[in-house]
Enzyme design. Sequence first.
Site, PDB file in Angstrom:
ATOM      1  CD  GLU A 161      -2.612   1.225   2.664  1.00  0.00           C
ATOM      2  OE1 GLU A 161      -2.994   0.109   3.074  1.00  0.00           O
ATOM      3  OE2 GLU A 161      -2.883   2.298   3.232  1.00  0.00           O
ATOM      4  CD  GLU A 166      -3.683   6.950   5.563  1.00  0.00           C
ATOM      5  OE1 GLU A 166      -4.730   6.421   5.993  1.00  0.00           O
ATOM      6  OE2 GLU A 166      -2.545   6.512   5.823  1.00  0.00           O
TER       7      GLU A 166
END
Length: 286
Positions: A161, A166
Amino acid sequence: MRATITSFNRLTAAICINALSTAVGCAQPSTIPKADKPHYAFAPTPSWQDEFNYTGKPDPAKWSYDLGDRGWGNNELENYTDKIENAKVEHGNLVITAIKEPSGKQQYSSTRLVSKGKGDFTYGKFEIRAKLPKGRGTWPAIWMLASGNEYGNKGWPDNGEIDIMEHVGFDQDRLHGNIHTKAFNHAIKTNKGNNVVVKGLSEDFHVYTCEWTPEAITILVDGNAYFTFKKEAAYQWPEWPFDKPFHLILNIAVGGNWGGQKGVDDSIFPQKMEVDYVRVYPLVTK
């Protein structure tokens, strides 16, 4: 006298020739191409992009939806839908909206857009200009997952990932960039990543970038690198599964193990992530 001059000239010439030969001999290695380490760069124009210069639902030739209310492995509180109320293009931007409303088994709706099968990439420069939602309980992300399951247990985190951006609303001015693999992930407390303080994440557009080569992954905001993960010589797929196609994901989660650590403020909804463009520049080798 003439003989002396001639001898001197011959001696001088011999010294010069010898010095030149020595210099050339020393210089020779620089004329040999350096061993096979390639130089990586990115093409000047995108090979895949969405400028969102249209109106309506996101372009179905480029985007699909992950749908569902199952918590997504993080105990999230939203139901991801394909409704235009949760994802639409208007005024030159993609707008993903998290809404406080009953939806599926949850009490919030949102959207998770994916390029899988329509935009899958191995290496490249990924550039997304976006403005983030604001408020406790929001958890927007711009990230990438492997498009196939070729390593390990055929799922997360074995196939990797890449988190280009974020953000959790309870820590408003902090931006995060991370990678996750079988060897390096937050579940076993070996996560690789970094964070940086950036003012105005929800008031202004910022450019979120990932530069991915066979040697390293670098995360940037507004052109400033704040996290680099380098491939070491000893790494195998548990450390570096980043040699297969990945796809892009754009979403707003609500609550969850991280986003909901300090609860959810229902008074803030609806909340939007606006995306001006998504551009992918292919890797070139020089």
